[in-house]
Design an enzyme around this catalytic site. Structure first.
Site, PDB file in Angstrom:
ATOM      1  N   GLY A   1      11.139  -3.728   3.016  1.00  0.00           N
ATOM      2  CA  GLY A   1      11.686  -2.663   3.869  1.00  0.00           C
ATOM      3  C   GLY A   1      11.608  -1.299   3.218  1.00  0.00           C
ATOM      4  O   GLY A   1      12.334  -0.386   3.587  1.00  0.00           O
TER       5      GLY A   1
ATOM      6  N   ASP B   1      -3.425   6.192  12.607  1.00  0.00           N
ATOM      7  CA  ASP B   1      -4.256   4.971  12.750  1.00  0.00           C
ATOM      8  C   ASP B   1      -4.304   4.472  14.187  1.00  0.00           C
ATOM      9  O   ASP B   1      -5.362   4.105  14.687  1.00  0.00           O
ATOM     10  CB  ASP B   1      -3.865   3.866  11.753  1.00  0.00           C
ATOM     11  CG  ASP B   1      -2.441   3.357  11.843  1.00  0.00           C
ATOM     12  OD1 ASP B   1      -1.622   3.933  12.594  1.00  0.00           O
ATOM     13  OD2 ASP B   1      -2.132   2.354  11.153  1.00  0.00           O
TER      14      ASP B   1
ATOM     15  N   SER C   1       4.646  -1.616   3.099  1.00  0.00           N
ATOM     16  CA  SER C   1       3.893  -2.666   3.790  1.00  0.00           C
ATOM     17  C   SER C   1       4.083  -4.059   3.217  1.00  0.00           C
ATOM     18  O   SER C   1       3.114  -4.818   3.066  1.00  0.00           O
ATOM     19  CB  SER C   1       2.394  -2.354   3.799  1.00  0.00           C
ATOM     20  OG  SER C   1       2.164  -1.217   4.511  1.00  0.00           O
TER      21      SER C   1
ATOM     22  N   GLY D   1       8.853   0.626   3.165  1.00  0.00           N
ATOM     23  CA  GLY D   1       7.748   1.414   3.704  1.00  0.00           C
ATOM     24  C   GLY D   1       6.461   1.250   2.915  1.00  0.00           C
ATOM     25  O   GLY D   1       5.561   2.077   3.011  1.00  0.00           O
TER      26      GLY D   1
ATOM     27  N   ARG E   1       0.838  -1.207   0.000  1.00  0.00           N
ATOM     28  CA  ARG E   1       0.000   0.000   0.000  1.00  0.00           C
ATOM     29  C   ARG E   1       0.869   1.252   0.000  1.00  0.00           C
ATOM     30  O   ARG E   1       2.043   1.230   0.379  1.00  0.00           O
ATOM     31  CB  ARG E   1      -0.946   0.041   1.205  1.00  0.00           C
ATOM     32  CG  ARG E   1      -0.270   0.171   2.572  1.00  0.00           C
ATOM     33  CD  ARG E   1      -0.127   1.590   3.101  1.00  0.00           C
ATOM     34  NE  ARG E   1       0.691   1.654   4.289  1.00  0.00           N
ATOM     35  CZ  ARG E   1       1.995   1.895   4.255  1.00  0.00           C
ATOM     36  NH1 ARG E   1       2.629   2.071   3.127  1.00  0.00           N
ATOM     37  NH2 ARG E   1       2.685   1.941   5.387  1.00  0.00           N
TER      38      ARG E   1
ATOM     39  N   TYR F   1       9.029   3.888  16.732  1.00  0.00           N
ATOM     40  CA  TYR F   1       7.590   3.743  16.521  1.00  0.00           C
ATOM     41  C   TYR F   1       6.841   3.533  17.846  1.00  0.00           C
ATOM     42  O   TYR F   1       5.897   4.280  18.149  1.00  0.00           O
ATOM     43  CB  TYR F   1       7.329   2.609  15.523  1.00  0.00           C
ATOM     44  CG  TYR F   1       5.900   2.508  15.063  1.00  0.00           C
ATOM     45  CD1 TYR F   1       5.459   3.153  13.902  1.00  0.00           C
ATOM     46  CD2 TYR F   1       4.968   1.770  15.781  1.00  0.00           C
ATOM     47  CE1 TYR F   1       4.141   3.057  13.483  1.00  0.00           C
ATOM     48  CE2 TYR F   1       3.649   1.672  15.375  1.00  0.00           C
ATOM     49  CZ  TYR F   1       3.242   2.303  14.221  1.00  0.00           C
ATOM     50  OH  TYR F   1       1.935   2.205  13.808  1.00  0.00           O
TER      51      TYR F   1
ATOM     52  N   HIS G   1       0.528   8.173  10.924  1.00  0.00           N
ATOM     53  CA  HIS G   1       0.617   8.017  12.385  1.00  0.00           C
ATOM     54  C   HIS G   1      -0.680   8.458  13.073  1.00  0.00           C
ATOM     55  O   HIS G   1      -0.665   8.913  14.205  1.00  0.00           O
ATOM     56  CB  HIS G   1       1.838   8.758  12.950  1.00  0.00           C
ATOM     57  CG  HIS G   1       3.137   8.076  12.591  1.00  0.00           C
ATOM     58  ND1 HIS G   1       3.651   7.039  13.322  1.00  0.00           N
ATOM     59  CD2 HIS G   1       3.972   8.258  11.540  1.00  0.00           C
ATOM     60  CE1 HIS G   1       4.770   6.620  12.746  1.00  0.00           C
ATOM     61  NE2 HIS G   1       4.989   7.341  11.666  1.00  0.00           N
TER      62      HIS G   1
ATOM     63  N   ASP H   1      -2.106  -0.808   7.398  1.00  0.00           N
ATOM     64  CA  ASP H   1      -1.423  -1.576   6.350  1.00  0.00           C
ATOM     65  C   ASP H   1      -2.164  -2.872   6.033  1.00  0.00           C
ATOM     66  O   ASP H   1      -2.385  -3.218   4.871  1.00  0.00           O
ATOM     67  CB  ASP H   1       0.012  -1.900   6.789  1.00  0.00           C
ATOM     68  CG  ASP H   1       0.797  -0.647   7.132  1.00  0.00           C
ATOM     69  OD1 ASP H   1       0.320   0.455   6.804  1.00  0.00           O
ATOM     70  OD2 ASP H   1       1.879  -0.769   7.732  1.00  0.00           O
TER      71      ASP H   1
HETATM   72  C1  GLA Z   1       3.429   1.882   9.748  1.00  0.00           C
HETATM   73  C2  GLA Z   1       2.373   1.134  10.558  1.00  0.00           C
HETATM   74  C3  GLA Z   1       0.977   1.701  10.311  1.00  0.00           C
HETATM   75  C4  GLA Z   1       0.959   3.209  10.475  1.00  0.00           C
HETATM   76  C5  GLA Z   1       2.100   3.866   9.704  1.00  0.00           C
HETATM   77  C6  GLA Z   1       2.197   5.335   9.970  1.00  0.00           C
HETATM   78  O1  GLA Z   1       3.232   1.652   8.383  1.00  0.00           O
HETATM   79  O2  GLA Z   1       2.378  -0.229  10.235  1.00  0.00           O
HETATM   80  O3  GLA Z   1       0.047   1.077  11.165  1.00  0.00           O
HETATM   81  O4  GLA Z   1       0.997   3.550  11.830  1.00  0.00           O
HETATM   82  O5  GLA Z   1       3.343   3.269  10.015  1.00  0.00           O
HETATM   83  O6  GLA Z   1       1.082   5.996   9.481  1.00  0.00           O
END
Ligand code: GLA
Length: 406
Positions: free
Chosen positions: A143, A55, A147, A145, A46, A243, A53, A193
């Site tokens: 890796g 969710d 997902s 970003g 995705r 995180y 940040h 994600d």
């Molecule tokens: C990662 C997490 C998600 C979300 C994003 C930031 O991808 O897996 O749940 O928190 O960071 O938006």
């Protein structure tokens, strides 16, 4: 030679074909295990247009599933070492991993953590696939970003659906995969994600309310708009402390403000209560509260085709992630700065980092027909500025997880 030609994945600027990926994987499966696969499933990565940040603060996110899939092929082994033995291979590395469904070892950390976690979640819900040989292939950069881990979890749960002939409610599937990520990968993620990978829809963005875990499908069908993703190729490592630390800070802010989650606070309320928070906690909360407002505003603007507003909100989101939430990195900042420098006259609508941060990708909305020229400009300048190689690609909102063959 142009930046696109020089990029190692130049041919992948356009979306790879899922059909070709499946065909190649079937051949690879037969080579690996000596018989063709019985089941093939796919789950996408995705990209998040805006709402970062938010969710895990019960807020709003606005992602799309991308036309890059993790595909898993599987078959019953002829002579399994046990009736619950899973043999797992990946086209991305040599060797084979083996584990038992009766002993899924949550504390063991390797690439099969995502598979083991999703199997465990399915078993908890009464779906038992039995012994399997599996082979995994990914067109989702690992890796990056985008997902890949959620896609692997959701693909695994989809495989279990295919094998057992039982169907999980898609939101329940996303939840069990989020549980897998928490308990088998040690990453306390939100739901975005896994939700996007499980419920993605062709041509549609998902406006997800992470409190109710429901999504509105918003069409992204303006023929003049393209989604350009640029991978900084700086690897993000979200199982680091950053995180969970951000999550804890947000929870602390909500507690001090006397609400269940930051979703329940408006900008005005936050300003009025500023004295109660230390500077860092205040800035974390300001990001989340502002980002929720930006996400709702961006969805409304996108619906009415107000691209200037969408673009402005994307830049504002990036600034807030960089300055208040402090999850960007110099390379992502350079990519966004370069996109902004090209500006609307050059066909760029807006740009921001996407995903958890500390590396990974930016998402940029661009005018159709300008995408290659824009990607090339940004990647060439990125190389000059950082010495690094950025990898661009375009995507449309893609279909979520599904069974390809059963
Ligand atoms: C990662 C997490 C998600 C979300 C994003 C930031 O991808 O897996 O749940 O928190 O960071 O938006």
């Amino acid at each position: 030679m142009s930046a696109l030609d020089a990029s190692p994945q130049a041919s992948e600027f356009e979306s790879p074909s899922l059909g070709a990926q499946v065909a190649d994987l079937k051949v690879a499966f037969e080579n690996a295990y000596g018989a063709p696969p019985q089941w093939v499933v796919a789950a996408p990565g995705r990209v998040n247009l805006i709402g970062e940040h938010t969710d895990y603060n019960d807020g709003f996110v606005f992602p799309l599933a991308i036309e890059r899939y993790i595909v898993i092929a599987a078959a019953r082994p002829e002579n399994p070492s046990a009736d619950d033995a899973i043999r797992a291979r990946s086209t991305m590395m040599d060797g084979e991993a083996e584990f038992r469904l009766s002993n899924l070892q949550p504390e063991r950390r390797d690439w099969t953590s995502y598979l083991r976690g999703a199997f465990a979640g399915c078993l908890d819900r009464g779906l038992n696939p039995g012994a399997l040989n599996v082979l995994v292939d990914s067109k989702v950069p690992l890796g990056g970003g985008l997902s890949s881990s959620a896609a692997l979890e959701v693909a695994t749960a989809t495989l279990v659906e295919a094998v057992t002939g039982q169907t999980l409610d898609p939101v329940e599937k996303a939840r069990l995969c989020q549980w897998a990520e928490h308990n088998y990968a040690g990453m306390p993620c939100g739901i975005m994600d896994q939700f996007s990978s499980a419920l993605g829809a062709e041509g549609k963005l998902l406006l997800i309310d992470c409190r109710t875990e429901t999504a509105e499908l918003v069409p992204l069908d303006d023929p003049n708009i393209e989604v350009l993703v640029i991978n900084s190729n700086v690897k993000h490592e979200l199982t680091g402390s950053e995180y969970p630390e951000r999550r804890t800070q947000c929870e602390a802010a909500a507690k001090t403000l006397g609400v269940k989650a930051l979703r329940d606070v408006t900008s005005e309320q936050l300003e009025a209560a500023r004295d109660k928070l230390d500077d860092v906690t205040y800035r974390r909360a300001r990001h989340v509260v502002g980002e929720d407002e930006r996400t709702s505003a961006a969805a409304a603007a996108l619906r009415s085709g107000d691209w200037d507003t969408v673009g402005r909100l994307m830049y504002a989101s990036h600034d807030s992630l960089r300055d208040d939430f402090e999850v960007s990195c110099p390379e992502l900042d350079v990519l966004v700065e370069l996109a902004a420098g090209i500006g609307s006259e050059g066909g760029v609508i807006g740009s921001r980092m996407t995903g958890g941060g500390f590396g990974g990708c930016t998402v940029t909305l661009v005018r159709k027909g300008r995408e290659r020229e824009i990607a090339e400009k940004i990647c060439t300048a990125y190389k000059e500025r950082t010495g690094g190689e950025a990898t661009p690609f375009v995507t449309k909102p893609a279909k979520g997880s599904h069974i390809v063959q059963d």
